[in-house]
Design a protein around this motif. Sequence first.
Motif, PDB file in Angstrom:
ATOM      1  N   ASP A   1       6.277 171.847  87.432  1.00 17.42           N
ATOM      2  CA  ASP A   1       7.480 172.307  86.715  1.00 17.42           C
ATOM      3  C   ASP A   1       8.749 171.689  87.312  1.00 17.42           C
ATOM      4  O   ASP A   1       9.686 171.331  86.601  1.00 17.42           O
ATOM      5  CB  ASP A   1       7.552 173.843  86.693  1.00 17.42           C
ATOM      6  CG  ASP A   1       7.408 174.449  88.075  1.00 17.42           C
ATOM      7  OD1 ASP A   1       6.993 173.732  89.013  1.00 17.42           O
ATOM      8  OD2 ASP A   1       7.731 175.640  88.248  1.00 17.42           O
ATOM      9  N   LEU A   2       8.749 171.510  88.650  1.00 16.30           N
ATOM     10  CA  LEU A   2       9.914 170.904  89.293  1.00 16.30           C
ATOM     11  C   LEU A   2      10.043 169.420  88.901  1.00 16.30           C
ATOM     12  O   LEU A   2      11.131 168.944  88.562  1.00 16.30           O
ATOM     13  CB  LEU A   2       9.810 171.026  90.815  1.00 16.30           C
ATOM     14  CG  LEU A   2      11.044 170.544  91.571  1.00 16.30           C
ATOM     15  CD1 LEU A   2      12.166 171.572  91.440  1.00 16.30           C
ATOM     16  CD2 LEU A   2      10.747 170.292  93.036  1.00 16.30           C
TER      17      LEU A   2
ATOM     18  N   GLU B   1      11.504 169.207  85.546  1.00 19.56           N
ATOM     19  CA  GLU B   1      12.964 169.497  85.542  1.00 19.56           C
ATOM     20  C   GLU B   1      13.775 168.319  86.075  1.00 19.56           C
ATOM     21  O   GLU B   1      14.822 167.982  85.529  1.00 19.56           O
ATOM     22  CB  GLU B   1      13.260 170.735  86.393  1.00 19.56           C
ATOM     23  CG  GLU B   1      12.996 172.038  85.657  1.00 19.56           C
ATOM     24  CD  GLU B   1      13.566 173.218  86.415  1.00 19.56           C
ATOM     25  OE1 GLU B   1      14.790 173.456  86.341  1.00 19.56           O
ATOM     26  OE2 GLU B   1      12.775 173.906  87.113  1.00 19.56           O
ATOM     27  N   TRP B   2      13.259 167.704  87.146  1.00 17.68           N
ATOM     28  CA  TRP B   2      13.981 166.555  87.706  1.00 17.68           C
ATOM     29  C   TRP B   2      13.964 165.387  86.707  1.00 17.68           C
ATOM     30  O   TRP B   2      14.972 164.721  86.511  1.00 17.68           O
ATOM     31  CB  TRP B   2      13.366 166.128  89.054  1.00 17.68           C
ATOM     32  CG  TRP B   2      13.703 167.095  90.170  1.00 17.68           C
ATOM     33  CD1 TRP B   2      14.365 168.284  90.046  1.00 17.68           C
ATOM     34  CD2 TRP B   2      13.399 166.951  91.561  1.00 17.68           C
ATOM     35  NE1 TRP B   2      14.478 168.887  91.279  1.00 17.68           N
ATOM     36  CE2 TRP B   2      13.895 168.094  92.227  1.00 17.68           C
ATOM     37  CE3 TRP B   2      12.742 165.971  92.310  1.00 17.68           C
ATOM     38  CZ2 TRP B   2      13.762 168.267  93.604  1.00 17.68           C
ATOM     39  CZ3 TRP B   2      12.605 166.142  93.683  1.00 17.68           C
ATOM     40  CH2 TRP B   2      13.120 167.292  94.327  1.00 17.68           C
TER      41      TRP B   2
ATOM     42  N   PRO C   1      16.827 172.805  90.348  1.00 19.62           N
ATOM     43  CA  PRO C   1      16.648 173.259  91.735  1.00 19.62           C
ATOM     44  C   PRO C   1      16.552 172.053  92.665  1.00 19.62           C
ATOM     45  O   PRO C   1      15.954 171.040  92.298  1.00 19.62           O
ATOM     46  CB  PRO C   1      15.307 174.012  91.701  1.00 19.62           C
ATOM     47  CG  PRO C   1      15.036 174.281  90.259  1.00 19.62           C
ATOM     48  CD  PRO C   1      15.745 173.250  89.464  1.00 19.62           C
TER      49      PRO C   1
ATOM     50  N   PRO D   1      11.644 172.177  96.324  1.00 17.59           N
ATOM     51  CA  PRO D   1      10.413 172.796  95.830  1.00 17.59           C
ATOM     52  C   PRO D   1      10.283 174.204  96.418  1.00 17.59           C
ATOM     53  O   PRO D   1      10.527 174.393  97.623  1.00 17.59           O
ATOM     54  CB  PRO D   1       9.315 171.883  96.376  1.00 17.59           C
ATOM     55  CG  PRO D   1      10.010 170.623  96.789  1.00 17.59           C
ATOM     56  CD  PRO D   1      11.397 171.006  97.167  1.00 17.59           C
ATOM     57  N   LYS D   2       9.966 175.179  95.596  1.00 14.43           N
ATOM     58  CA  LYS D   2       9.867 176.567  96.109  1.00 14.43           C
ATOM     59  C   LYS D   2       8.451 176.912  96.528  1.00 14.43           C
ATOM     60  O   LYS D   2       8.216 177.947  97.143  1.00 14.43           O
ATOM     61  CB  LYS D   2      10.340 177.537  95.019  1.00 14.43           C
ATOM     62  CG  LYS D   2      11.823 177.383  94.716  1.00 14.43           C
ATOM     63  CD  LYS D   2      12.367 178.585  93.953  1.00 14.43           C
ATOM     64  CE  LYS D   2      13.840 178.407  93.648  1.00 14.43           C
ATOM     65  NZ  LYS D   2      14.099 177.512  92.508  1.00 14.43           N
TER      66      LYS D   2
ATOM     67  N   TRP E   1      22.404 167.241  91.612  1.00 14.82           N
ATOM     68  CA  TRP E   1      21.904 168.518  92.126  1.00 14.82           C
ATOM     69  C   TRP E   1      23.031 169.503  92.441  1.00 14.82           C
ATOM     70  O   TRP E   1      22.767 170.616  92.883  1.00 14.82           O
ATOM     71  CB  TRP E   1      21.048 168.292  93.380  1.00 14.82           C
ATOM     72  CG  TRP E   1      19.600 167.998  93.091  1.00 14.82           C
ATOM     73  CD1 TRP E   1      18.690 168.875  92.562  1.00 14.82           C
ATOM     74  CD2 TRP E   1      18.897 166.766  93.327  1.00 14.82           C
ATOM     75  NE1 TRP E   1      17.462 168.254  92.449  1.00 14.82           N
ATOM     76  CE2 TRP E   1      17.564 166.961  92.916  1.00 14.82           C
ATOM     77  CE3 TRP E   1      19.257 165.534  93.848  1.00 14.82           C
ATOM     78  CZ2 TRP E   1      16.593 165.963  93.004  1.00 14.82           C
ATOM     79  CZ3 TRP E   1      18.302 164.541  93.939  1.00 14.82           C
ATOM     80  CH2 TRP E   1      16.980 164.755  93.517  1.00 14.82           C
TER      81      TRP E   1
END
Length: 377
Positions: A209-210, A213-214, A336, A339-340, A355
Amino acid sequence: MQNVPVVIVGGGLSGLYAAFLLEQKGIDYILIEARDRLGGRITVAKSSVGQNVSGQSVDHDKSNDGFDLGPSWFWPEYQPQLSSLIEALGLPRFAQFEEGDMMVERGANELPIRAQGYQSSPPSMRLVGGMTALTDALYARLDAKRIVTGQTVRRLTKAGQHIKIDSEYGSEHINAGQIITYQAQHVLLALPPRLAVSNIVFEPALPQDLAIEWQETDTWMAPHAKYVAVYDSPFWRDNGLSGAARSAIGPLTEIHDASLVEGEGAVFGFFGVPVKVRQSVSEMALKAHCRAQMVRLFGVQADKPKAEYIKDWSQDIFTATAADASGSGQHAVAPPSKPKTGEWQDCLTGCGSEWSEAFPGYVAGAIDAASKAVQSL
Ligand SMILES: Cc1cc2nc3c(=O)[nH]c(=O)nc-3n(C[C@H](O)[C@H](O)[C@H](O)COP(=O)(O)OP(=O)(O)OC[C@H]3O[C@@H](n4cnc5c(N)ncnc54)[C@H](O)[C@@H]3O)c2cc1C
């Protein structure tokens, strides 16, 4: 293999400012920049460094010389952090010249008309010498041994507590194609998010998902191209014109005065012609169309610029990807920066301008994102 706490990928404003802050904190780092020059989207053309009419190289001492091919403006009232940095570095600034009427081209069968000029409030500010005054001033304060140019980061591999950074010498280098490996505990990505996921291999892969998004974050101004024409003086001012123009005909749609604080006059314009059309025409032909437009707008004196430049950012692989050819033209919402979940948690931070939540895509965003990234280490 060089082993440092932090590797910075990218030597644009965000990377240089992150390096500046790391040095203040006494944290060791290496900054790796793909191009042979620093500054990224910040770059200027200098008419004092070039050739005279006899073709001989000239390098006059003109410290205020510099025509921005990337960003020109900042807004101190809205962007106090950037403004304070510029002040602390002792860089002189001046307001964008906007006195007088502007020219407007409404349609192919109509002559351009004069209209009341638009005055930005608060004024857009420029740096004496161009925006590279800022990146040059930061670089001058860094330890040059920690800055590597002409190496493109190709792969980041998480190996236990460390990250291996594989970077490749560019084609200009004697060791072209050779891979150099660095090792770090943390990597700061000081480049646009889309460029990072498009051109760097992450092993293991980033959370999906990250990565999406990027990838979906537009790189500000990447689809655009700028034309700059330099003259002996800003002659349009003698006629009560500001040098600004809007055009529905083109090839330039938005034109502004780009003159030096004293001395040479210049105008710059953004192309309204889409990327594919620009690519189908030679640079010589594009310049001829731009000159013809300058003559329509500002008169015959505009026919013979002493220098002309075109910078098409959509063709620059260290700024744009194929996905940028059709940008939305809007500032993207910042994705974001970390990475979470997964292997890359706590060791990878995005610090390029896109960012920044406050000023995504702006010069001020590069300062904001870099300072937040360094604070979070
Ligand atoms: C034509 C134009 C006009 C603009 N006008 C304005 C303006 O008036 N005001 C404003 O606030 N902003 C403006 N901007 C935006 C501004 O330029 C950017 O916000 C700012 O320069 C971004 O800095 P950065 O360090 O985040 O990214 P960048 O400047 O893009 O730096 C990224 C760096 O990473 C390097 N790199 C890329 N890939 C790799 C790799 N794999 N390995 C190593 N290095 C790599 C690149 O070469 C580059 O040096 C404009 C931009 C353009 C193009």
